[in-house]
Motif scaffolding. Structure first.
Motif, PDB file in Angstrom:
ATOM      1  N   MET A   1      24.977  14.547  -6.395  1.00  0.00           N
ATOM      2  CA  MET A   1      23.581  14.981  -6.287  1.00  0.00           C
ATOM      3  C   MET A   1      22.757  13.868  -5.644  1.00  0.00           C
ATOM      4  N   PRO A   2      22.144  14.098  -4.482  1.00  0.00           N
ATOM      5  CA  PRO A   2      21.353  13.060  -3.815  1.00  0.00           C
ATOM      6  C   PRO A   2      19.950  12.961  -4.418  1.00  0.00           C
ATOM      7  N   PHE A   3      19.236  11.886  -4.106  1.00  0.00           N
ATOM      8  CA  PHE A   3      17.866  11.724  -4.572  1.00  0.00           C
ATOM      9  C   PHE A   3      16.975  12.856  -4.059  1.00  0.00           C
ATOM     10  N   SER A   4      17.273  13.369  -2.875  1.00  0.00           N
ATOM     11  CA  SER A   4      16.424  14.399  -2.266  1.00  0.00           C
ATOM     12  C   SER A   4      16.399  15.694  -3.074  1.00  0.00           C
ATOM     13  N   SER A   5      17.356  15.889  -3.975  1.00  0.00           N
ATOM     14  CA  SER A   5      17.404  17.108  -4.777  1.00  0.00           C
ATOM     15  C   SER A   5      16.608  16.997  -6.072  1.00  0.00           C
ATOM     16  N   LEU A   6      15.988  15.837  -6.330  1.00  0.00           N
ATOM     17  CA  LEU A   6      15.321  15.612  -7.610  1.00  0.00           C
ATOM     18  C   LEU A   6      13.834  15.919  -7.577  1.00  0.00           C
ATOM     19  N   GLY A   7      13.283  16.244  -6.404  1.00  0.00           N
ATOM     20  CA  GLY A   7      11.864  16.576  -6.315  1.00  0.00           C
ATOM     21  C   GLY A   7      10.960  15.425  -5.940  1.00  0.00           C
ATOM     22  N   LEU A   8      11.529  14.314  -5.501  1.00  0.00           N
ATOM     23  CA  LEU A   8      10.733  13.160  -5.109  1.00  0.00           C
ATOM     24  C   LEU A   8      10.145  13.360  -3.713  1.00  0.00           C
ATOM     25  N   SER A   9       8.990  12.753  -3.481  1.00  0.00           N
ATOM     26  CA  SER A   9       8.316  12.868  -2.195  1.00  0.00           C
ATOM     27  C   SER A   9       8.997  11.990  -1.151  1.00  0.00           C
ATOM     28  N   ALA A  10       8.670  12.244   0.115  1.00  0.00           N
ATOM     29  CA  ALA A  10       9.297  11.515   1.225  1.00  0.00           C
ATOM     30  C   ALA A  10       9.096  10.003   1.133  1.00  0.00           C
ATOM     31  N   PRO A  11       7.887   9.486   0.796  1.00  0.00           N
ATOM     32  CA  PRO A  11       7.723   8.031   0.701  1.00  0.00           C
ATOM     33  C   PRO A  11       8.631   7.394  -0.354  1.00  0.00           C
ATOM     34  N   LEU A  12       8.829   8.099  -1.464  1.00  0.00           N
ATOM     35  CA  LEU A  12       9.700   7.553  -2.505  1.00  0.00           C
ATOM     36  C   LEU A  12      11.162   7.650  -2.116  1.00  0.00           C
ATOM     37  N   LEU A  13      11.517   8.704  -1.398  1.00  0.00           N
ATOM     38  CA  LEU A  13      12.894   8.810  -0.902  1.00  0.00           C
ATOM     39  C   LEU A  13      13.197   7.693   0.088  1.00  0.00           C
ATOM     40  N   SER A  14      12.196   7.301   0.875  1.00  0.00           N
ATOM     41  CA  SER A  14      12.384   6.180   1.799  1.00  0.00           C
ATOM     42  C   SER A  14      12.643   4.889   1.034  1.00  0.00           C
ATOM     43  N   ALA A  15      11.994   4.751  -0.126  1.00  0.00           N
ATOM     44  CA  ALA A  15      12.143   3.529  -0.924  1.00  0.00           C
ATOM     45  C   ALA A  15      13.534   3.393  -1.511  1.00  0.00           C
ATOM     46  N   VAL A  16      14.238   4.517  -1.685  1.00  0.00           N
ATOM     47  CA  VAL A  16      15.578   4.471  -2.298  1.00  0.00           C
ATOM     48  C   VAL A  16      16.665   4.839  -1.289  1.00  0.00           C
ATOM     49  N   SER A  17      16.344   4.732  -0.024  1.00  0.00           N
ATOM     50  CA  SER A  17      17.298   5.152   1.014  1.00  0.00           C
ATOM     51  C   SER A  17      18.565   4.310   1.030  1.00  0.00           C
ATOM     52  N   GLN A  18      18.490   3.086   0.480  1.00  0.00           N
ATOM     53  CA  GLN A  18      19.674   2.225   0.496  1.00  0.00           C
ATOM     54  C   GLN A  18      20.686   2.608  -0.570  1.00  0.00           C
ATOM     55  N   TYR A  19      20.283   3.480  -1.507  1.00  0.00           N
ATOM     56  CA  TYR A  19      21.195   3.898  -2.573  1.00  0.00           C
ATOM     57  C   TYR A  19      21.914   5.181  -2.171  1.00  0.00           C
TER      58      TYR A  19
END
Length: 414
Positions: A1-19
């Protein structure tokens, strides 16, 4: 399950892109926190608990923020200065791509209160604090808590272990009744259960068990040694086994200074780390250790929880921890993120029974070692079924003399 499936906004997804993917506690907690629900989460140290609440709370702040004046939206209570600094760093790192600039203030004791009061001028969005210093700031009228939307108790078990129960009650009395409550803890003893029952409203309970493959990453060793030979043995192991970086746990602040001094005199870079040091000295010691500027950090249990030291190969229990639970937290400083690690415990005659208890509590059976040249002369006493203590103490000389006198007189001392 990727971070993008959890309901987080684009700026926050950018912050965790390295994971690559969220951890189990993050996958379970983030959607619930985003919806405003209360959470009770128990997961081991190093499982990603901090980001599990920081990411969704940042998104909730962004959607409910007020332009001016700034009011404390999120209050995060932590047990130690080091954890306050780490959580603050995580909040700032995760907020770097947000369209609005967030104001984060970290507050803890051991340093002057004046800079923290200055930082709170004009309000703050997130406050990360230890309970005592937070109440000091409230008493100085430096901040108000009547508009807090979310309260986080991070390392809740440690907050209670360190005697913050009374301070927590005072803080709770200052908060609005309608708020989101998140309680994160590595363990769930009775005190935490009672706190959760009082604090949380219909919480989502998240329990993340340690994966079966996690423990074998840490090689656990138990070396028998006389008490006065522990420091020479530590020097010997550091040099012969090629340990590049070692976290050594001791029971007292004096021991931390004493052992560190002995290691330095033998040419090994070592620094003590304990509660009597200034915040500047503690921060510098950690920074130097993380950057491998020093080889050995000799610490009290202040460092046992909440510190994230990347690629720490060895942990040594110079003194055993008082509780069996703290044994897990200590050795959990190594073997993180899939890296192999070694946890060494020095077993003296006095601590033999206590280590047996630790093994029993954690369902362990660790073979005892003896290092050539450091074989113990003071052997552990045989187990006695009548002793109920856990420290494994031997009879004192006074006790032995009393027993000898009783045998000679043919009487039994009472």
């Amino acid at each position: 399950m990727p971070f993008s499936s959890l309901g987080l906004s684009a700026p926050l997804l950018s912050a965790v892109s390295q994971y690559v993917a969220p951890t189990p506690v993050q996958s379970a907690a983030i959607p619930v926190v985003l919806k405003g629900g209360d959470v009770l989460a128990t997961a081991q140290t190093g499982s990603g608990k901090t980001m599990a609440f920081v990411l969704p709370l940042l998104q909730r702040w962004l959607s409910t923020r007020l332009e001016k004046p700034r009011r404390v939206h999120t209050l995060i209570l932590v047990p130690t200065r080091e954890l306050a600094a780490q959580v603050t760093e995580t909040v700032l790192r995760c907020s770097v791509h947000l369209p609005e600039r967030i104001k984060v203030v970290s507050a803890f004791g051991g340093v002057s209160i004046n800079p923290q009061m200055m930082a709170l001028r004009g309000g703050a969005d997130f406050v990360i604090a230890t309970p005592g210093r937070l109440l000091d700031l409230v008493d100085h009228n430096a901040l108000h808590l009547s508009y807090v939307s979310a309260l986080v108790l991070d390392e809740a078990d440690r907050l209670l272990d360190l005697g913050f129960a009374d301070e927590l009650k005072r803080v709770l009395a200052l908060l609005p009744k309608r708020r989101q409550n998140l309680l994160f803890s590595a363990t769930f003893p009775e005190a935490v259960q009672a706190l959760a029952k009082e604090l949380l409203h219909e919480p989502t309970v998240i329990e993340i068990e340690s994966a079966p493959t996690e423990m074998p990453v840490i090689e656990q060793r138990a070396i028998e040694v006389d008490t006065d030979q522990r420091t020479p043995l530590l020097r010997h192991l550091i040099k012969t086994e090629g340990w590049k970086r070692v976290l050594v746990f001791v029971a007292k602040q004096y021991s931390a200074e004493h052992v560190a001094d002995k290691l330095r005199r033998s040419g090994i870079g070592a620094v003590a780390f304990h509660g009597d040091l200034s915040q500047g000295a503690r921060s510098q010691a950690l920074a130097d250790f993380k950057e491998s500027q020093i080889q050995v950090l000799v610490a009290t249990d202040l460092a046992g929880r909440g510190l994230d030291i990347v690629q720490l190969p060895v942990v040594v229990n110079y003194d055993l921890p008082r509780s069996a639970v703290d044994y897990t937290h200590r050795i959990g400083r190594t073997g993180r993120a899939g890296e192999a690690g070694v946890a060494v415990s020095f077993i003296t005659a006095e601590s033999h029974a206590h280590f047996c208890l630790i093994e029993k509590r954690h369902h362990l059976s660790i073979a005892r070692e003896q290092i050539p040249g450091f074989e113990p002369l003071d052997l552990a006493p045989p187990p006695s079924p009548s002793t109920g203590g856990i420290k494994g103490r031997r009879k004192s000389k006074k006790d032995k003399l009393r027993e000898a006198a009783a045998r000679q007189s043919g009487s039994v001392t009472r």
